[in-house]
Design a protein around this motif. Structure first.
Motif, PDB file in Angstrom:
ATOM      1  N   PHE A  33       0.847  -1.188   0.000  1.00 22.73           N
ATOM      2  CA  PHE A  33       0.000   0.000   0.000  1.00 22.73           C
ATOM      3  C   PHE A  33       0.883   1.240   0.000  1.00 22.73           C
ATOM      4  O   PHE A  33       2.029   1.219   0.445  1.00 22.73           O
ATOM      5  CB  PHE A  33      -0.965   0.011   1.193  1.00 22.73           C
ATOM      6  CG  PHE A  33      -0.313  -0.029   2.548  1.00 22.73           C
ATOM      7  CD1 PHE A  33       0.063   1.143   3.204  1.00 22.73           C
ATOM      8  CD2 PHE A  33      -0.084  -1.239   3.183  1.00 22.73           C
ATOM      9  CE1 PHE A  33       0.654   1.105   4.451  1.00 22.73           C
ATOM     10  CE2 PHE A  33       0.508  -1.290   4.439  1.00 22.73           C
ATOM     11  CZ  PHE A  33       0.884  -0.117   5.070  1.00 22.73           C
ATOM     12  N   TYR A  34       0.329   2.313  -0.551  1.00 24.21           N
ATOM     13  CA  TYR A  34       1.016   3.596  -0.621  1.00 24.21           C
ATOM     14  C   TYR A  34       0.256   4.607   0.229  1.00 24.21           C
ATOM     15  O   TYR A  34      -0.982   4.623   0.251  1.00 24.21           O
ATOM     16  CB  TYR A  34       1.084   4.107  -2.059  1.00 24.21           C
ATOM     17  CG  TYR A  34       1.984   3.302  -2.975  1.00 24.21           C
ATOM     18  CD1 TYR A  34       2.894   2.377  -2.471  1.00 24.21           C
ATOM     19  CD2 TYR A  34       1.922   3.480  -4.355  1.00 24.21           C
ATOM     20  CE1 TYR A  34       3.718   1.650  -3.315  1.00 24.21           C
ATOM     21  CE2 TYR A  34       2.747   2.761  -5.209  1.00 24.21           C
ATOM     22  CZ  TYR A  34       3.638   1.839  -4.683  1.00 24.21           C
ATOM     23  OH  TYR A  34       4.453   1.113  -5.518  1.00 24.21           O
ATOM     24  N   MET A  35       1.000   5.480   0.896  1.00 21.23           N
ATOM     25  CA  MET A  35       0.406   6.519   1.731  1.00 21.23           C
ATOM     26  C   MET A  35       0.830   7.881   1.181  1.00 21.23           C
ATOM     27  O   MET A  35       2.022   8.122   0.952  1.00 21.23           O
ATOM     28  CB  MET A  35       0.855   6.355   3.189  1.00 21.23           C
ATOM     29  CG  MET A  35       0.622   4.954   3.738  1.00 21.23           C
ATOM     30  SD  MET A  35       0.981   4.780   5.512  1.00 21.23           S
ATOM     31  CE  MET A  35      -0.497   5.516   6.224  1.00 21.23           C
ATOM     32  N   PHE A  36      -0.152   8.759   0.979  1.00 21.10           N
ATOM     33  CA  PHE A  36       0.076  10.036   0.313  1.00 21.10           C
ATOM     34  C   PHE A  36      -0.133  11.202   1.273  1.00 21.10           C
ATOM     35  O   PHE A  36      -0.885  11.108   2.245  1.00 21.10           O
ATOM     36  CB  PHE A  36      -0.873  10.187  -0.877  1.00 21.10           C
ATOM     37  CG  PHE A  36      -0.719   9.108  -1.919  1.00 21.10           C
ATOM     38  CD1 PHE A  36       0.164   9.260  -2.972  1.00 21.10           C
ATOM     39  CD2 PHE A  36      -1.456   7.934  -1.832  1.00 21.10           C
ATOM     40  CE1 PHE A  36       0.304   8.268  -3.929  1.00 21.10           C
ATOM     41  CE2 PHE A  36      -1.321   6.937  -2.778  1.00 21.10           C
ATOM     42  CZ  PHE A  36      -0.434   7.098  -3.833  1.00 21.10           C
ATOM     43  N   ARG A  37       0.512  12.312   0.939  1.00 21.50           N
ATOM     44  CA  ARG A  37       0.375  13.523   1.748  1.00 21.50           C
ATOM     45  C   ARG A  37      -1.008  14.149   1.616  1.00 21.50           C
ATOM     46  O   ARG A  37      -1.434  14.916   2.472  1.00 21.50           O
ATOM     47  CB  ARG A  37       1.424  14.557   1.331  1.00 21.50           C
ATOM     48  CG  ARG A  37       2.868  14.108   1.524  1.00 21.50           C
ATOM     49  CD  ARG A  37       3.243  14.020   2.978  1.00 21.50           C
ATOM     50  NE  ARG A  37       4.672  13.760   3.158  1.00 21.50           N
ATOM     51  CZ  ARG A  37       5.238  13.472   4.315  1.00 21.50           C
ATOM     52  NH1 ARG A  37       4.490  13.398   5.406  1.00 21.50           N
ATOM     53  NH2 ARG A  37       6.535  13.248   4.396  1.00 21.50           N
ATOM     54  N   SER A  38      -1.715  13.839   0.522  1.00 20.13           N
ATOM     55  CA  SER A  38      -3.049  14.400   0.311  1.00 20.13           C
ATOM     56  C   SER A  38      -3.806  13.533  -0.680  1.00 20.13           C
ATOM     57  O   SER A  38      -3.215  12.739  -1.427  1.00 20.13           O
ATOM     58  CB  SER A  38      -2.973  15.837  -0.217  1.00 20.13           C
ATOM     59  OG  SER A  38      -2.443  15.852  -1.527  1.00 20.13           O
ATOM     60  N   GLU A  39      -5.108  13.695  -0.703  1.00 24.69           N
ATOM     61  CA  GLU A  39      -5.935  12.977  -1.675  1.00 24.69           C
ATOM     62  C   GLU A  39      -5.607  13.428  -3.091  1.00 24.69           C
ATOM     63  O   GLU A  39      -5.630  12.633  -4.037  1.00 24.69           O
ATOM     64  CB  GLU A  39      -7.414  13.213  -1.365  1.00 24.69           C
ATOM     65  CG  GLU A  39      -8.363  12.437  -2.258  1.00 24.69           C
ATOM     66  CD  GLU A  39      -9.816  12.694  -1.928  1.00 24.69           C
ATOM     67  OE1 GLU A  39     -10.687  12.187  -2.669  1.00 24.69           O
ATOM     68  OE2 GLU A  39     -10.098  13.408  -0.941  1.00 24.69           O
ATOM     69  N   ASP A  76      -2.651  14.335  -4.258  1.00 20.85           N
ATOM     70  CA  ASP A  76      -1.449  13.618  -4.689  1.00 20.85           C
ATOM     71  C   ASP A  76      -1.791  12.192  -5.098  1.00 20.85           C
ATOM     72  O   ASP A  76      -1.272  11.669  -6.091  1.00 20.85           O
ATOM     73  CB  ASP A  76      -0.417  13.583  -3.557  1.00 20.85           C
ATOM     74  CG  ASP A  76       0.259  14.926  -3.344  1.00 20.85           C
ATOM     75  OD1 ASP A  76       0.055  15.825  -4.181  1.00 20.85           O
ATOM     76  OD2 ASP A  76       0.975  15.072  -2.337  1.00 20.85           O
ATOM     77  N   ALA A  77      -2.671  11.556  -4.335  1.00 21.35           N
ATOM     78  CA  ALA A  77      -3.034  10.169  -4.631  1.00 21.35           C
ATOM     79  C   ALA A  77      -3.691  10.058  -6.001  1.00 21.35           C
ATOM     80  O   ALA A  77      -3.389   9.151  -6.781  1.00 21.35           O
ATOM     81  CB  ALA A  77      -3.966   9.636  -3.551  1.00 21.35           C
ATOM     82  N   LYS A  78      -4.586  10.982  -6.312  1.00 25.34           N
ATOM     83  CA  LYS A  78      -5.285  10.924  -7.597  1.00 25.34           C
ATOM     84  C   LYS A  78      -4.334  11.195  -8.763  1.00 25.34           C
ATOM     85  O   LYS A  78      -4.464  10.607  -9.839  1.00 25.34           O
ATOM     86  CB  LYS A  78      -6.444  11.919  -7.597  1.00 25.34           C
ATOM     87  CG  LYS A  78      -7.581  11.503  -6.670  1.00 25.34           C
ATOM     88  CD  LYS A  78      -8.713  12.513  -6.680  1.00 25.34           C
ATOM     89  CE  LYS A  78      -9.865  12.044  -5.800  1.00 25.34           C
ATOM     90  NZ  LYS A  78     -10.974  13.024  -5.766  1.00 25.34           N
ATOM     91  N   LYS A  79      -3.373  12.090  -8.560  1.00 24.91           N
ATOM     92  CA  LYS A  79      -2.398  12.374  -9.619  1.00 24.91           C
ATOM     93  C   LYS A  79      -1.564  11.145  -9.955  1.00 24.91           C
ATOM     94  O   LYS A  79      -1.196  10.924 -11.106  1.00 24.91           O
ATOM     95  CB  LYS A  79      -1.459  13.502  -9.181  1.00 24.91           C
ATOM     96  CG  LYS A  79      -2.075  14.879  -9.100  1.00 24.91           C
ATOM     97  CD  LYS A  79      -1.029  15.867  -8.593  1.00 24.91           C
ATOM     98  CE  LYS A  79      -1.617  17.237  -8.354  1.00 24.91           C
ATOM     99  NZ  LYS A  79      -0.619  18.165  -7.769  1.00 24.91           N
ATOM    100  N   MET A  80      -1.252  10.343  -8.937  1.00 26.93           N
ATOM    101  CA  MET A  80      -0.303   9.248  -9.113  1.00 26.93           C
ATOM    102  C   MET A  80      -0.965   7.903  -9.358  1.00 26.93           C
ATOM    103  O   MET A  80      -0.280   6.884  -9.472  1.00 26.93           O
ATOM    104  CB  MET A  80       0.599   9.153  -7.879  1.00 26.93           C
ATOM    105  CG  MET A  80       1.364  10.427  -7.579  1.00 26.93           C
ATOM    106  SD  MET A  80       2.514  10.262  -6.210  1.00 26.93           S
ATOM    107  CE  MET A  80       3.823   9.310  -6.969  1.00 26.93           C
ATOM    108  N   THR A  81      -2.289   7.867  -9.423  1.00 24.93           N
ATOM    109  CA  THR A  81      -2.989   6.598  -9.584  1.00 24.93           C
ATOM    110  C   THR A  81      -3.256   6.315 -11.051  1.00 24.93           C
ATOM    111  O   THR A  81      -4.037   7.008 -11.701  1.00 24.93           O
ATOM    112  CB  THR A  81      -4.322   6.612  -8.811  1.00 24.93           C
ATOM    113  OG1 THR A  81      -4.053   6.847  -7.435  1.00 24.93           O
ATOM    114  CG2 THR A  81      -5.039   5.281  -8.961  1.00 24.93           C
ATOM    115  N   GLY A  82      -2.592   5.289 -11.574  1.00 25.74           N
ATOM    116  CA  GLY A  82      -2.808   4.850 -12.940  1.00 25.74           C
ATOM    117  C   GLY A  82      -3.514   3.512 -12.967  1.00 25.74           C
ATOM    118  O   GLY A  82      -3.702   2.871 -11.938  1.00 25.74           O
ATOM    119  N   PRO A  83      -3.910   3.038 -14.152  1.00 27.49           N
ATOM    120  CA  PRO A  83      -4.622   1.758 -14.238  1.00 27.49           C
ATOM    121  C   PRO A  83      -3.759   0.568 -13.853  1.00 27.49           C
ATOM    122  O   PRO A  83      -4.269  -0.432 -13.366  1.00 27.49           O
ATOM    123  CB  PRO A  83      -5.050   1.691 -15.708  1.00 27.49           C
ATOM    124  CG  PRO A  83      -4.085   2.572 -16.430  1.00 27.49           C
ATOM    125  CD  PRO A  83      -3.746   3.668 -15.480  1.00 27.49           C
TER     126      PRO A  83
END
Length: 632
Positions: A98-104, A106-113
């Motif tokens: 699992f990955y933990m992000f500084r913000s939601e 950031d998570a959406k930017k880095m989430t690919g298929p």
């Protein structure tokens, strides 16, 4: 040639990792974290193994983002949550973690298929479960030397913090101790709430069930290992999906309000005629509410907590309700030894209050008259008062009750400050009281207030240290209305620093006392106001803190308006309940009112040492037994 290829593969693995995404960090190892101890690392690996066993990857995909909140913002550097957004990776093959992000964001930017997209100058913490054979030598040595627990078959967590630089290059570093504490709390919380990650849309195609599941938000109490604890043993951890979900959205959720690790029923439906040894005390059947003498009653053979009049009621209750709660009750019963205060030399069980008081020679005397039903005919707050402090304490010997005198030898560097206490033993020693004195049973109320003011709320403690006044709204007083002499002890504990203004508000305040002010000591004064808090609050001085002791949140509908007011004011509010099951119900009421539980349920060090008697169950129950808080 083989050696050359091996070295080449090693450099390739170091740069790109062994699977999709960013790969494991280069040469990161928890042994290199500044200040880390072997026990700290062992706890991290235990928490990691507990999460791995829940197999969340069978239900989750990278598109599932979770909000995570551990304790209060002020507990962390920068006064904000380090990694408030989490995603699980590897559900469709490859590495898992699992990955933990500084913000939601950031998570959406880095989430690919399929992979985690590299975004320049964005940092994330990663936990990847790697086979030992593919790990770097430093991690292999650490696992072997510390005998660390494996996650699954031959898999261990690799924890690092990765950042993609503007040039596209990856930089890795070890997590800090604080970041590791945050990771640990998240892993333990997920291992508690994982049954909530249920697939939704059962009738939909398989791919659909991979993408959607029921929305939820849940708060659980995670226990810190000793090497991670900082002042408190427990921390409240909230996990939510989606991350920005508010507590008001909880209403439609079917999630349980109790820790789910206890929600599983026993494996065998065994109904044994287990008699309750209560020496003939009157009990009440949980199902039909029939009254039955203790020596004729039965209890559940699994948890031994719930009382029945017959095996017929026991079996019926098992089918209707108890099957899902038995494990929780059993866990609570197992804490009975831990909660019992064995330092005292007087009987600490009052199944029959009158007989208990008689055994101590204080029945129908002084403030003790509110400890049984003999004076129920007399309105609260209006017990006849004969004389001074000796009469108030029921004629106890002079050395058995606290005298109206200051504490000496508690001035440091010429400056006085409130006396901080950790529990009854310290107080009894400070006052030179014998452990045979039962005064802790009444002092529990004022000392719980003092404990909240000086140990659980920084703002009120700072006001007292500065010599200022703290205004406290005290909701729903009952027996306390006749225990004012006991509250005077708070003034002595202040030790010449600050003042406390207590405003007691409730429907039990006598009409002829409403609006009166009593200076019970030079530093503590009490206002009495009759009525419901939400109706009277406009006319009261603005509080710094709100308390409600033995409040029974689930039992009184009148709490709705008060909780709405507490939410709108944003003032720290603390509640005590007598048992853990009442706390679990109270948490549900608070969440339903849109309040975030920021002070987790913890045993109150100043709970009454006398176990209270409940007609229908045997759960450990003490006046002011547990404390929890909101807006702290």
């Amino acid at each position: 040639m083989d050696l050359h290829l091996k070295n080449l593969f090693g450099r390739f693995q170091e740069q790109f990792g062994s699977g999709p995404g960013l790969g494991p960090g280069s040469s990161t190892c928890l042994m290199k974290v500044e200040g880390v101890s072997p026990n700290f690392i062992k706890s991290i690996y235990k928490g990691s193994a507990a999460l791995y066993r829940t197999e969340p990857w069978k239900r989750l995909r990278p598109c599932h983002l979770f909000g995570i909140r551990v304790g209060k913002d002020s507990d962390w550097s920068g006064k904000k949550q380090p990694f408030p957004c989490v995603q699980f990776i590897g559900g469709d093959g490859g590495d898992v973690g699992f990955y933990m992000f500084r913000s939601e964001s950031d998570a959406k930017k880095m989430t690919g298929p399929r992979e985690t997209i590299r975004v320049p100058n964005v940092e994330l913490l990663r936990v990847s479960y790697e086979p030992e054979a593919l790990m770097f030598p430093s991690n292999k040595r650490m696992i072997k030397s510390l005998s660390l627990e494996a996650s699954g078959t031959d898999r261990f967590p690799v924890i690092d913090v990765a950042r993609c630089m503007s040039s596209g290059e990856l930089r890795f570093r070890n997590p800090t101790l604080e970041e590791l504490r945050f990771v640990y709390a998240f892993m333990r919380a997920i291992s508690l709430v994982h049954p909530l990650l249920q697939e939704d849309k059962d009738g939909a195609p398989k791919w659909s069930r991979m993408m959607y599941f029921e929305t939820f938000i849940e708060t659980v109490d995670v226990q810190w290992p000793p090497e991670m604890a900082k002042g408190h043993d427990l921390v409240a951890v909230t996990v939510s999906h989606p991350p920005g979900q508010a507590y008001e959205e909880k209403a439609s959720s079917t999630a349980s309000s109790t820790p789910t690790k206890y929600a599983e029923p026993p494996r065998e439906e065994v109904f044994v005629d287990v008699r309750v040894n209560s020496n003939g005390v009157l009990r009440q059947c949980t199902l039909c509410e029939k009254e039955v003498h203790g020596d004729q009653s039965q209890c559940c053979a699994q948890c031994r907590a719930v009382v029945y009049c017959s095996s017929l009621c026991q079996k019926q209750h098992w089918k209707e309700t108890h099957k899902s709660m038995c494990g929780l009750y059993k866990a609570m019963m197992e804490r009975e030894e831990e909660l019992a205060m064995k330092i005292f030399l007087f009987p600490c069980s009052a199944d029959q209050p009158c007989k208990w008081l008689e055994s101590l020679g204080i029945h129908q005397k002084g403030m003790w008259r509110r400890k049984c039903g003999c004076y129920a005919h007399c309105p609260l707050g209006l017990l006849p008062v004969k004389g001074g402090l000796w009469d108030s304490w029921g004629g106890l010997d002079d050395e058995e009750y606290p005298r109206d005198s200051p504490f000496h030898n508690h001035v440091r560097d010429g400056i006085s400050s409130p006396i901080l206490l950790s529990g009854w033993s310290e107080y009894y020693n400070l006052r030179s009281l014998p452990l045979s004195s039962p005064v802790a049973d009444i002092l529990s109320h004022p000392f719980t207030v003092y404990y909240i003011l000086t140990a659980l709320t920084i703002s009120s403690k700072n006001l007292l240290l500065k010599g200022k006044e703290v205004i406290l709204h005290y909701l729903g007083p009952e027996g306390e209305l006749d225990w004012m002499p006991a509250f005077a002890e708070i003034g002595h504990l202040l030790n010449g620093s600050g003042n406390i203004h207590i405003v007691m508000v409730g429907p039990e305040v006598p009409t002829n006392l409403s609006g009166t002010t009593s200076g019970i000591s030079s530093r503590v004064r009490v206002n009495l106001v009759r009525g419901n808090y939400q109706d009277e609050a406009t006319y009261l001085p603005s509080p710094h803190i709100i308390v409600a002791l033995n409040c029974g949140l689930e039992s009184y509908s009148a709490w709705g308006g008060a909780l709405e007011l507490i939410k709108s004011r944003g003032v720290p509010a603390f509640f005590t309940e007598q048992s853990e099951i009442l706390c679990a119900n109270a948490k549900q009421v608070l969440r339903g009112a849109g309040l975030h539980i920021t002070q987790p349920v913890t045993p109150n060090p100043f709970r009454s040492p006398v176990k209270t008697h409940c007609l229908s169950n045997n759960l450990p129950s003490y006046s002011n037994g547990f404390v929890l808080g909101v807006n702290t």
